[in-house]
Design a protein around this motif. Structure first.
Motif, PDB file in Angstrom:
ATOM      1  N   ARG A  38       0.847  -1.382   0.123  1.00 32.09           N
ATOM      2  CA  ARG A  38       0.327   0.448   0.297  1.00 32.09           C
ATOM      3  C   ARG A  38       0.943   1.379  -0.185  1.00 32.09           C
ATOM      4  O   ARG A  38       1.496   0.807   0.421  1.00 32.09           O
ATOM      5  N   THR A  40       0.630   5.382   0.679  1.00 28.74           N
ATOM      6  CA  THR A  40      -0.007   6.283   0.602  1.00 28.74           C
ATOM      7  C   THR A  40       0.959   8.016   0.592  1.00 28.74           C
ATOM      8  O   THR A  40       1.325   7.810   1.552  1.00 28.74           O
ATOM      9  N   ASN A  41      -0.613   8.955   0.402  1.00 28.52           N
ATOM     10  CA  ASN A  41       0.542  10.306   0.296  1.00 28.52           C
ATOM     11  C   ASN A  41       0.263  11.386   1.870  1.00 28.52           C
ATOM     12  O   ASN A  41       0.143  10.352   2.787  1.00 28.52           O
ATOM     13  N   HIS A  64      -1.296  13.084   2.855  1.00 30.80           N
ATOM     14  CA  HIS A  64      -2.733  13.359   2.740  1.00 30.80           C
ATOM     15  C   HIS A  64      -3.113  12.041   3.653  1.00 30.80           C
ATOM     16  O   HIS A  64      -4.506  11.386   3.918  1.00 30.80           O
ATOM     17  N   LYS A  65      -2.247  10.834   3.382  1.00 33.77           N
ATOM     18  CA  LYS A  65      -2.962   9.497   3.763  1.00 33.77           C
ATOM     19  C   LYS A  65      -3.880   8.705   2.562  1.00 33.77           C
ATOM     20  O   LYS A  65      -4.503   7.653   2.601  1.00 33.77           O
ATOM     21  N   LYS A  66      -3.964   9.530   1.530  1.00 37.11           N
ATOM     22  CA  LYS A  66      -4.464   8.716   0.267  1.00 37.11           C
ATOM     23  C   LYS A  66      -3.482   7.396   0.067  1.00 37.11           C
ATOM     24  O   LYS A  66      -2.693   8.026  -0.709  1.00 37.11           O
ATOM     25  N   VAL A  67      -4.318   6.787  -0.721  1.00 32.61           N
ATOM     26  CA  VAL A  67      -4.016   5.390  -1.442  1.00 32.61           C
ATOM     27  C   VAL A  67      -3.731   6.057  -2.601  1.00 32.61           C
ATOM     28  O   VAL A  67      -4.492   6.272  -3.592  1.00 32.61           O
ATOM     29  N   LEU A  68      -2.858   5.643  -3.323  1.00 30.98           N
ATOM     30  CA  LEU A  68      -1.616   5.976  -4.657  1.00 30.98           C
ATOM     31  C   LEU A  68      -2.028   4.441  -5.576  1.00 30.98           C
ATOM     32  O   LEU A  68      -1.292   3.746  -4.618  1.00 30.98           O
ATOM     33  N   GLN A  69      -2.237   4.692  -6.405  1.00 31.45           N
ATOM     34  CA  GLN A  69      -1.816   3.233  -7.200  1.00 31.45           C
ATOM     35  C   GLN A  69      -0.597   3.226  -7.980  1.00 31.45           C
ATOM     36  O   GLN A  69       0.189   2.602  -8.092  1.00 31.45           O
TER      37      GLN A  69
END
Length: 611
Positions: free
Chosen positions: A331, A333-334, A336-341
């Motif tokens: 996993r 995340t950036n 902002h805790k946003k999940v990135l692909q």
């Protein structure tokens, strides 16, 4: 299993297969490309000519060979030119040494990447408040005492372009990464308070930025405060060879107020301007390479690392080799805790899925197969262990002597610490005069005060020797110097210091005796005895104290007396030595001006054993 979308095939520029002696060759548009030494038979087959023709040609050149003779680069070149081919040796870096990879990407695949910016400066001059203003967030409120507690990496979009910011807790983190070979920063923003001016940590930040050869942008902060004087700041910076454009230099200074959010846009535009001049580019169509910014063991998620992608693209599911560990990017995340692909060049991401916690400054690379990642990580661990066993010092006078003896030209980097600013300047001035055609002396830092761990880290990263003039390192700093293999030379007389370097520069350095520090004790109580003098009640805090040894008294890191220990007692009995953790009483010959918290250091001169 279906292929992932985005990039059908990504490049690595390294050999990810098990190491093999098989040589790869090809002819491409009249250019013979090869990866190592090859035989006459192999060369003939690749060029589609008979081996006898090659043998005949080389015989006429005075070379007696047969079909199985291995040809070196010179002979391969001769044959290629004779038969109408150009030639190129392609160096393939083995995957376990991907730090050594020199990226020669196809220029058509290079795209502009965001600059990576590090904010540095003196404590309380507004580093985190500036980041807060840039991100429109409230980092300071969530930190203990408003001081940065860990490295954070954030991205900001300005005029359609991104900038990556790294907020460091101190110059040690910045230097540790550089000492480990990780150059993560493109630009340093030096924050200086307009009402406070240049301070000790400001100077340290300048030293570290210069040692890393990174351009500086000066952010003169707090211009809204009473007593703010930006011109004084610019003048003070000149003394440290940071010359702003207004004074004929190439350093851009931007006046801001982070608290009032004044001229933040101007600073950001300046960063983009400097980045544009640097022409920062990367190839997103390759497997990712980069550096670990920070790492920790998360109670819920296991090993977690913040990675900075420096080239290529990292995708969720890629297999990673990080330092000597490996794993899968389960996993990403950036901030902002946003999940990135996927994460493209200059993007910081937090990744979970590693087998163990890496170290800040470790390099990483992505691979397509787990078996590759595991094999490469195992090989890297073996190489690291072998290197640690044979690790050499950063630089020593013995190294200098040996290299001069071999006729090599050298740059000698030196960090100077002295008991006063005047002494530091005097030592620096004297040493700079010693430079000649063979040796150039470069003083990385010259300042007053005790030798600290920060000095050791700077010396290690800059391949420098530390010279202490009437100052001493404490036990913790000495231990750090030993770990980093940094040489610390200590002197009380400036002429002895200069003569020592002169002797090394003339190739005459053959030291017979070296100083051996036995230990240190802290003065806890003082007892005045009329017939004897002042007896110090001490606790041994490092090593051991040896009776009748040479001792020096250190106060706030400065040597105030050097003499001999007249008496050493333990519970009213005279003893030969007292070890770490025990109390003792000490009487120093001809010296009674002791104070509580003074450090008494026991040492002796021992004959140096020849290697």
């Amino acid at each position: 299993m279906a292929k992932k979308p985005f990039i059908k095939e990504r490049e690595t520029n390294v050999s990810t297969k098990v190491r093999s002696d098989k040589v790869k060759t090809k002819v491409n548009a009249g250019v013979f490309v090869y990866t190592g030494a090859i035989s006459v038979g192999e060369l003939a087959k690749a060029l589609n000519i008979s081996a006898s023709e090659i043998i005949k040609f080389l015989f006429l050149q005075g070379k007696m060979i047969n079909i199985n003779t291995i040809l070196d680069d010179e002979l391969i070149g001769l044959v290629c030119l004779e038969f109408g081919f150009d030639f190129q040796r392609k160096v393939i870096v083995e995957a376990e040494n991907f730090e050594q990879l020199e990226i020669n990407d196809d220029p058509s695949k290079l795209v502009e990447r965001p600059p990576v910016v590090t904010i540095m400066g003196h404590v309380d001059h507004g580093k985190t408040t500036l980041i807060d203003a840039i991100r429109n967030s409230n980092l300071v409120e969530g930190e203990v005492g408003g001081i940065s507690q860990e490295i954070g990496a954030y991205q900001k979009e300005v005029n359609g372009k991104k900038i990556t910011f790294i907020d460091t807790p101190g110059h040690e983190a910045f230097t540790q990464m550089r000492a480990r070979g990780a150059s993560v920063t493109d630009i340093v923003v030096l924050v200086v308070a307009a009402d406070d001016g240049v301070m000790p940590q400001t100077i340290e930040a300048i030293d570290h930025a210069k040692a890393a050869n990174v351009p500086i942008i000066v952010a003169i902060n707090k211009i809204d405060k009473p007593g703010a004087d930006p011109e004084r700041v610019k003048t003070e910076l000149m003394a440290h060879d940071v010359i702003c454009e207004e004074y004929g230099g190439d350093v851009i200074a931007v006046e801001i107020s982070a608290k009032q959010k004044k001229n933040i846009e101007g600073l950001l535009e300046t960063i983009l301007l400097v980045a544009e001049l640097k022409e920062l580019k990367a190839n997103p169509d390759r497997y990712a390479l980069g550096t670990v910014l920070e790492a920790k063991l998360d109670r819920n998620e296991g090993p977690k690392a913040t990675l900075l992608i420096q080239n290529g693209t990292l995708r969720a599911g890629d297999y990673l080799v990080v330092g000597t560990s490996y794993g899968k990017a389960r996993r990403m995340t950036n901030e902002h805790k946003k999940v990135l692909q996927e994460a493209t060049p200059s993007t910081p991401v937090a990744v979970i899925g590693l087998t163990e916690v890496p170290e800040a400054g470790d390099r990483f690379m992505a691979f397509s197969l787990e078996s590759e990642a595991r094999a490469i990580a195992t090989k890297r661990k073996q190489l690291k262990e072998a290197k640690e066993r044979s690790k050499s010092s950063a630089m020593s006078l013995d190294d200098l002597y040996n290299r001069i003896h071999e006729g090599e030209t050298q740059n000698l980097n030196i960090v100077i610490k002295a008991d006063s600013t005047g002494s530091a300047e005097a030592v620096q001035s004297s040493l700079l005069k010693l430079s000649n055609n063979q040796i150039k002396i470069n003083v990385i830092r010259a300042s007053s005060g005790a030798i600290t761990e920060s000095d050791v880290l700077l010396a290690n990263a800059s391949n420098a020797i530390i010279y202490g003039f009437n100052v001493r390192p404490d036990a913790k700093t000495r231990l750090k110097a030993a770990e980093e293999h940094v040489e610390i030379r200590l002197h009380r007389i400036i002429y002895a210091l200069i003569e020592e370097i002169e002797a090394a520069m003339k190739g005459m350095l053959k030291p017979t005796y070296v100083e051996k520090v036995n230990g240190q004790a802290e003065v806890r109580r003082l007892f005045k005895v009329s017939k004897l003098g002042t007896i110090a009640g001490c606790m041994v805090i490092d090593g051991f104290i040896k009776n009748h040894s040479q001792v020096r008294v250190i106060r706030d890191g400065i040597v105030i007396y050097d003499g001999k220990l007249a008496s050493l007692q333990r519970e009213k009995d005279a003893v030969k030595e007292v070890k770490n953790g025990f109390e003792c009483g000490m009487l120093i010959e001809n010296f009674n001006d002791l104070k509580e918290n003074d450090i008494i250091e026991s040492y002796e001169m021992v004959e140096e054993k020849s290697a």
